[in-house]
Write a protein that holds these residues in place. Structure first.
Motif, short mmCIF file in Angstrom:
data_model
loop_
_atom_site.label_atom_id
_atom_site.label_comp_id
_atom_site.label_asym_id
_atom_site.label_seq_id
_atom_site.Cartn_x
_atom_site.Cartn_y
_atom_site.Cartn_z
N LYS A 9 13.47 15.34 -6.47
CA LYS A 9 13.35 14.12 -7.06
C LYS A 9 11.91 14.30 -7.70
CE LYS A 9 16.95 11.66 -4.97
NZ LYS A 9 16.91 12.38 -3.69
N ARG A 10 12.05 13.46 -9.06
CA ARG A 10 10.81 13.40 -9.58
C ARG A 10 10.52 11.68 -9.76
NH1 ARG A 10 8.67 14.28 -15.92
NH2 ARG A 10 6.75 13.25 -15.86
N ILE A 11 9.72 10.99 -8.96
CA ILE A 11 9.87 9.52 -8.78
C ILE A 11 8.77 9.06 -9.54
CG2 ILE A 11 10.96 9.79 -6.67
CD1 ILE A 11 8.24 9.26 -5.29
N SER A 12 8.92 7.81 -9.76
CA SER A 12 7.78 6.78 -10.25
C SER A 12 7.58 5.70 -9.08
CB SER A 12 8.00 6.06 -11.28
OG SER A 12 8.13 7.25 -12.51
N ALA A 13 6.45 5.07 -8.70
CA ALA A 13 6.30 4.35 -7.81
C ALA A 13 5.17 3.22 -8.20
CB ALA A 13 5.92 4.66 -6.28
N HIS A 14 5.34 1.93 -7.73
CA HIS A 14 4.04 0.94 -7.92
C HIS A 14 4.21 0.01 -6.84
CE1 HIS A 14 7.46 -1.33 -9.79
NE2 HIS A 14 6.76 -2.26 -9.62
N ILE A 15 2.96 -0.58 -6.52
CA ILE A 15 2.79 -1.58 -5.52
C ILE A 15 2.33 -2.63 -6.23
CG2 ILE A 15 1.43 -2.25 -3.53
CD1 ILE A 15 1.00 0.79 -3.01
N SER A 16 3.25 -4.01 -5.77
CA SER A 16 2.90 -5.25 -6.08
C SER A 16 2.32 -6.22 -5.17
CB SER A 16 4.04 -6.00 -6.85
OG SER A 16 4.46 -4.99 -7.91
N LEU A 17 1.55 -7.15 -5.31
CA LEU A 17 1.08 -7.91 -4.24
C LEU A 17 1.37 -9.44 -4.73
CD1 LEU A 17 -2.15 -6.21 -3.04
CD2 LEU A 17 0.19 -5.93 -1.98
N LEU A 18 1.50 -10.29 -3.78
CA LEU A 18 1.74 -11.66 -4.03
C LEU A 18 0.38 -12.25 -4.20
CD1 LEU A 18 4.47 -12.77 -1.53
CD2 LEU A 18 4.74 -12.77 -3.86
N GLU A 19 0.52 -13.25 -5.31
CA GLU A 19 -0.81 -13.97 -5.56
C GLU A 19 -0.46 -15.47 -5.86
OE1 GLU A 19 -3.11 -12.35 -8.93
OE2 GLU A 19 -3.56 -10.42 -7.95
N GLU A 20 -1.26 -16.27 -5.79
CA GLU A 20 -0.91 -17.79 -6.07
C GLU A 20 -1.12 -17.85 -7.73
OE1 GLU A 20 -2.42 -22.30 -5.08
OE2 GLU A 20 -3.40 -20.32 -4.15
#
Length: 1375
Positions: free
Chosen positions: A888-899
């Motif tokens: 497969k050809r994938i895309s990914a991202h990481i999201s972090l919680l902030e106030e």
């Protein structure tokens, strides 16, 4: 063809040369040569084009005229026309068509033509001629340059050969190659000539096998310094001299450590690998108490830190103990105080004597003498701190003499015979202060004369010089004779010498004559200290002022006036070499000019008979009469003595055929383990920790004989009972089983975790375990489950076990089963191993995926506290798995919680995309997802479980970041996974999709989802690993800011331990930040790493890390206190190097403040690391801690210190506070008439200190008092000092929003009083309140400027470094 033409031309030239030799030359043609500028061009043209044909034609014409006798008959007409004849000749002999042999005249004319063409401007010949002239000059320059380089190289080789003799050699007369490489590397790094790029060319070896003899030593160094100028070479020689002296000290310390190793092996009767720590400390205390007083001045007090730990000290002792007798060095503060008083009195007397001498001198000398006196006063002020160090030597020498006289000369000599073999300091270390710098001015009172005589007598037979942080060194008997002969000869010359001194001088004169040649080589500058003293202190100062600039202090005299480059001898022919050079002609050549300058200094300058540096004089090849065996324990202690239990247990498992399927997994586990660091447990000492403890106790100044006495004492009194030996063996067996069980269960967990998710399902494990032995042990296993607390169930009521939880669960089950625990565990492991059936493809996939996950953690451990490599390895693992196992050809991202501070109406928190794959960066990176926007990410955050969307185009709740694409084109799957910390709290989301995959069917399979969960778990672990180190940096910065204003430090350097990037079993140290004299902490964006093989001369960093113990040592004349920052397991995760300069040790007040700072730092680090691992629950004590993780880390140091101070104040008795008020009454009750002005001023200062400290504390709780009429009335203000005040002090939160104080007013009361003033006041209540008020003030300042002051300490990648300065700096006032 071209070759033939060249051969033809060469043949033609050869024939012409032969013809020229046969024909005679007509030198008459030389008259045509004239270089007059006005006619040279025309003359050259005629000679080239016309005259070579015209002159022979004229000659032929004249010959015809003479033949026809036309000169005789001038009246009769002649048929001969000379003009026509000449014209015909010229036409017949046209050089373009007629080739004739040239006459001798023509040949000379052609040569004249060629020479003349050279002088015609702007012609080819002229330009060629100039080029040839330049080439000729260049060739001459190169030849001369080559000769100079050869002579310079020969001279430098001689200097290096002479320098080789300074090193201590092994029995074969060689030096380890690694030592020389380290010396060069240190020079390249620290030199002012910017030579750091040369370090890469060294390629330092990691073995001590390869060694250099004298020739190899010279060739190797010469190969790296061939282009050095004279200044650089001289500096290198001085550096090599210092390194040679340091290496001698290292070998001496290494020999002592080898003796301690043999002692450990002797005392370890049961061969269990460790000794009892408390028994060891008790024996050290007994030995310390029984030692002579002079020996105790060298030893470190075993009842004090660092030989005992912070945890072994009570809070009142730690914070309120002001008894300076408890210093690690006995009577250290008293010695400094007495010497200050003594020197102060003698300097006053000296100044009076100088003034009287000035009045008696002629008038013309008045101005110079006044100038000298003024300079002396300036130097006194500049050297105020340095004099404290110099004076310690005198006091200890006097005390040693008094001790010898009180106990009798013979018995005292026997008790301290080990010390009397030590060399003077000046011959040991070039950077350390020589005895001549410790001279006390000659005064008139009898006490000064007694001190002077005692010093001279002590120096007659080299004694003990121990203060000022200087390491001394024992020497062989030959050097003792040389030194004693010099000292005794001086005593004979001085008028005040004793009979014994004169007798010793006569005896030593013979020895001095025997060594006359060697002493002449060393230089005539070695005038003894006693002889200098007999000339008077003023003569010394005048001589020093002639050499040094006015603004240079006495401390730098011995360092700045000696250059090794002047010691190289050169023959007179070489001295005159520079005079033979045509400097005017060679000035155009820059390289030659540099070499001429260099050679002039190397050849002529070095031949001058200047004074030699004592550190560069040849030394004995032995240390206190003992030869070096050539073995270097510091380098190879791990391979020879260190035992790693996990390796031994792994070998036992390899030999067991029952666990064949786990062997490959165990090998992989062992290959990743770092070996070298040992954990400190406070109960027992392994070999390395025992050796380091004894090394810390004896220090660096003690002789080998005293070390042997300590060893003999231990051998006699370290005794273990039979019961203790049995208990030790049981403990060893338990440790062995624990290690083997851990290896087996870790390998079993990895085998079961086939998808590398990092978790196992508890129900699956139980179903299989209940079938063990046909279900006969089912009830026992259920009983074991009652004793373990399982993690919180997942939303699907599944309980997931991590590796550690799985191991603990299996061990509890084994403890409930009948039989030997070791056999039962192996049986259970074998049962679970054989019950799992996996295909070969699954095994390979599991192995590869696990390696990808390991790279994520390794990126965190080698990142230099940067999270960017962790992001990179995370996306790399996702892409590799998608290509290898899913196509497969994938895309990914990481999201972090902030106030959500800007738009709280859209939700209290938001998700920010902090990292993504490269193709998606323009539309994804740094974008924000709010709760009111479409998306499943917040559902993942709320529920804590992954969400898989097989077809994105048919889902209405997916937020699409790339709005340019039509929704129907979003054909693919989407997977969102929660990111959880060790406490199962969600802090972000990692999302993976296949929207860029051109395939129609691209749904994530179950094993892929399981692996992505493992990636999320590995990322979470690595992410928190990096940020925990970042928070520790915050804590250290805060601690350094608190400490730097009150304790004198040259530098404070912080290192973190990291895995070796080369994937070796050793570790490296990364230099994270350094704090220098200004108090600013410089944090590098790309911190450099240092390895063990490059730190032979600073091996104390690795000793501290290996043993996890404090190191007190000195290097190149600077004293270092290296303190480990420990993990919760006891291993060192980093070290802090406190460089206190040339002082032997800090004063007790400073030493205690350093302890306070490090204890608070360590406590705060334990809290950070415990929260990271989930061992402790995160607690919020102050209101500022709720502002964010970065703000909490920045204030944690002050919060921990505040808690300790509050607990210490809580333990005080009410009488302690009453005594403070009574103390005020006592000051008021003293009659002023009975006191002098100084005492009255002291009473007034004490009263002001007491009032201001209490007033500052009161204003924290009663800020309204500022506007009250009682504010100026102390009698009314002190009524606020009551039990309610103490209760408020112990419960105050300085960062509370309800607290409103006038911080400027409070600081005005507190900060006007220095730390020294409070310490000298000597009241425990005032000491506590002073620290408490400063910490509260710092926290209030942090609260008001939390966003601007407290930032992430690491710089961005676009910066080379960043400066951090916390509000804790200079909190405690001025020194």
């Amino acid at each position: 063809m071209q070759k033939k033409i060249i051969e033809k031309e060469n043949l033609k030239k050869e024939l012409e040369k032969r013809t020229e030799k046969k024909l005679d030359k007509d030198n008459l043609a030389n008259e045509w040569f004239n270089t007059e500028s006005t006619t040279v061009s025309s003359r050259a043209y005629l000679l080239d084009k016309l005259l070579p044909t015209l002159v022979p034609g004229m000659e032929k014409m004249l010959m015809q005229v003479e033949k026809k006798t036309l000169f005789k008959d001038t009246h009769s007409p002649a048929k001969f026309d000379p003009i026509n004849f000449l014209g015909e000749y010229l036409m017949r002999h046209n050089p373009n068509y007629a080739k004739e042999k040239m006459s001798g005249y023509q040949r000379v004319m052609r040569k004249v033509t060629e020479d003349l063409k050279v002088h015609v401007p702007d012609t080819i010949c002229n330009r060629v001629s100039k080029i040839k002239e330049i080439v000729k000059q260049k060739r001459g320059q190169r030849e001369r340059l080559s000769k100079i380089k050869i002579k310079v190289a020969r001279t430098r080789s001689q200097a290096l050969e002479e320098q080789f003799n300074e090193w201590i050699l092994d029995p074969r007369g060689t030096i380890p190659m690694a030592v020389i490489q380290n010396a060069l590397s240190d020079f390249f790094k620290t030199s002012e000539f910017c030579l750091e790029s040369r370090c890469q060319q060294l390629e330092i070896t990691d073995s001590m096998e390869q060694r250099f003899d004298k020739n190899e030593f010279t060739k190797y160094i010469s190969s790296h310094i061939s282009d050095f100028k004279s200044e650089m070479f001289e500096e290198l020689l001085q550096h090599l001299c210092h390194c040679a002296s340091e290496f001698r000290e290292l070998i001496k310390a290494d020999m002592r450590r080898q003796m301690f190793i043999e002692l450990f092996l002797y005392c370890d009767h049961g061969k269990v690998g460790f000794l009892d720590r408390q028994r060891t400390l008790t024996l050290l205390e007994i030995f310390y108490d029984q030692s002579p007083k002079m020996l105790r001045t060298l030893l470190r007090n075993p009842r004090q830190w660092p030989l005992i730990e912070f945890e072994e000290m009570d809070l009142p002792e730690f914070w309120g103990d002001m008894d300076k007798q408890k210093h690690i060095y006995e009577d250290f503060d008293d010695a400094v105080s007495q010497m200050n008083a003594l020197i102060s009195g003698e300097k006053d007397g000296k100044m009076q004597n100088e003034l009287l001498e000035d009045e008696q001198k002629p008038r013309k000398r008045a101005i110079p003498e006044i100038k000298l006196q003024r300079m002396s006063k300036e130097e006194q002020y500049q050297d105020k701190e340095t004099n404290i160090e110099r004076q310690l030597t005198r006091l200890l020498q006097l005390s040693q003499r008094l001790y010898r006289e009180s106990n009798g000369e013979g018995s005292s000599f026997e008790s301290i015979k080990g010390w009397q073999q030590k060399e003077p300091i000046a011959e040991q270390e070039p950077d350390r202060v020589s005895p001549s710098e410790h001279r006390i001015p000659t005064g008139s009172n009898s006490e000064e004369e007694t001190l002077k005589e005692s010093i001279e007598e002590q120096e007659t037979h080299p004694g003990l010089t121990t203060e000022q942080g200087l390491r001394t060194e024992s020497t062989a008997q030959v050097q003792l004779k040389e030194r004693s002969s010099q000292g005794s000869t001086v005593d004979q010359e001085s008028p005040g010498g004793s009979v014994v001194e004169q007798r010793s001088s006569k005896e030593s004169t013979k020895d001095q004559e025997q060594h006359k040649e060697s002493m002449l080589e060393k230089g005539s500058h070695k005038e003894s200290d006693e002889e200098q003293e007999s000339h008077g202190e003023l003569m010394i100062e005048e001589r020093d002022r002639e050499v040094l600039p006015e603004n240079q202090n006495m401390h730098s005299t011995s360092e700045s006036t000696v250059k090794y480059g002047e010691d190289v001898e050169v023959s007179p022919q070489e001295e005159g070499l520079q005079e033979q050079m045509h400097e005017g002609e060679l000035a155009e050549h820059s390289e030659l000019q540099d070499v001429l300058t260099s050679s002039g200094k190397d050849l002529s300058g070095s031949a001058k008979k200047g004074p030699k540096s004592k550190s560069c004089e040849p030394k004995s090849s032995k240390i206190e009469g003992k030869s070096w065996s050539g073995e270097f324990l510091t380098w190879n202690w791990k391979t020879k003595y260190a035992k790693f239990e996990d390796e031994e247990q792994a070998n036992i498992i390899y030999s067991n055929s029952r666990f064949t399927e786990l062997h490959s997994i165990i090998r992989d586990i062992q290959s990743r383990k770092e070996k070298g660091r040992t954990a400190f447990n406070g109960v027992s000492l392994n070999l390395l920790q025992f050796v380091q403890l004894l090394d810390t106790f004896v220090g660096e100044d003690i002789s080998m004989s005293d070390s042997e006495a300590l060893i003999s004492f231990f051998k006699n009194y370290y005794v273990e009972t039979k019961e203790e030996k049995i208990n030790a063996l049981k403990q060893v067996k338990q440790n062995t089983l624990r290690v083997r069980w851990g290896l087996l269960l870790e390998a079993l967990f990895q085998k079961w975790d086939s998808d590398a998710s990092g978790f196992l399902d508890l129900n699956t494990i139980d179903e299989l375990l209940f079938t063990y032995k046909g279900g006969m042990e089912k009830e026992s296993m259920k009983k074991a489950k009652l004793h373990i607390q399982f993690p919180k169930p997942q939303p699907g009521h599944e309980v997931k076990l991590s590796s550690k939880q799985f191991q603990k669960y299996i061990e509890l089950i084994v403890s409930e089963l009948r039989g030997d625990e070791d056999e039962v565990l192996e049986s259970v492991v074998e049962f679970l191993m054989n019950s799992l059936e996996q295909s070969h493809v699954e095994n390979l996939r599991n192995s590869v995926r696990r390696k990808w996950l390991q790279q994520i953690q390794r990126a965190a451990e080698t990142s230099g506290v940067s999270v960017e490599p962790v992001y990179t390895e995370t996306f790399k693992a996702l892409n590799q798995d998608a290509e290898a196992h899913g196509n497969k050809r994938i895309s990914a991202h990481i999201s972090l919680l902030e106030e959500n501070e800007l738009l709280p109406d859209r939700g209290k928190v938001l998700l920010r995309n902090v990292a993504c794959t490269i193709d998606d960066a323009p539309c994804v990176l740094n974008r924000v997802l709010y709760r009111d926007m479409k998306g499943v990410s917040f559902t993942v955050v709320d529920e804590g479980k992954p969400i898989h969307v097989p077809q994105v185009q048919h889902h209405d709740n997916i937020h699409l970041w790339n709005h340019s694409r039509h929704k129907q084109k979003y054909n693919g799957s989407f997977l969102a996974l929660p990111l959880q910390d060790a406490s199962m709290r969600i802090f972000g989301v990692i999302a993976v999709d296949t929207l860029r995959d051109p395939q129609e069917i691209n749904v994530f399979l179950p094993h892929e989802i399981q692996f992505y969960q493992g990636v999320a778990s590995a990322f979470s672990t690595a992410y928190h690993y990096v940020h925990s180190r970042e928070h520790i940096l915050h804590i250290v910065i805060s601690g350094i800011g608190w400490l730097y204003g009150i304790v004198p430090m040259e530098t404070i350097t912080t290192y973190f331990v990291e895995s070796d990037p080369q994937q070796n079993s050793d570790y490296v140290l990364r230099n994270m930040m350094i704090t220098e004299s200004l108090g600013l902490t410089e944090i590098h964006s790309n911190p450099p790493t240092i390895t063990r093989k490059t730190c032979i001369f600073s091996d104390f960093l690795f000793k501290c890390t290996d043993s996890s113990e404090v190191i007190l040592t000195s290097a190149f004349g600077k004293t270092h206190i290296i303190i480990p920052i420990r993990e919760r397991t006891g291993k060192a995760l980093g070290v802090i190097d406190f460089n206190i300069g040339r002082s032997r040790m800090l004063l007790y007040r400073e030493y205690k403040d350093l302890q306070k700072m490090m204890k608070v730092v360590q406590t705060a680090c334990f809290e950070i690391l415990g929260e990271l691992s989930g061992e402790i629950k995160k607690s919020y004590v102050l209101e500022i801690e709720h502002l964010g993780e970065v703000q909490r880390a920045g204030s944690l140091f002050f919060r921990v210190m505040l808690q300790e101070l509050q607990e210490s104040i809580r333990q005080l008795n009410p009488q302690d506070f009453v005594s403070v008020l009574l103390y005020d009454f006592k000051l008021l009750a003293q009659p002023e008439s009975s006191e002098d002005s100084d005492s009255l001023q002291e009473i007034e200062d004490s009263r002001s200190l007491l009032h201001d400290i209490l007033m500052g504390v009161i204003l924290f709780f009663h800020p309204e008092l500022e506007f009250s009429s009682d504010f100026q009335d102390w009698e009314k203000c002190k009524l606020y000092v009551n039990r309610f005040l103490v209760e408020n002090i112990c419960t105050l939160d300085p960062t509370s929003s309800n607290l409103q104080v006038n911080l400027k007013l409070i600081d005005g009361f507190i900060r006007d009083h220095s730390r020294i003033e409070v310490w000298n006041f000597g009241n425990i209540v005032i000491e506590y309140l002073y620290h408490w008020s400063h910490i509260c003030s710092a926290l209030v300042e942090l609260k008001t400027k939390a966003k601007s002051i407290i930032r992430p300490p690491l710089p961005s990648k676009t910066d080379t470094y960043v400066y951090a300065k916390m509000p804790g700096e200079n909190l405690l006032g001025k020194e």
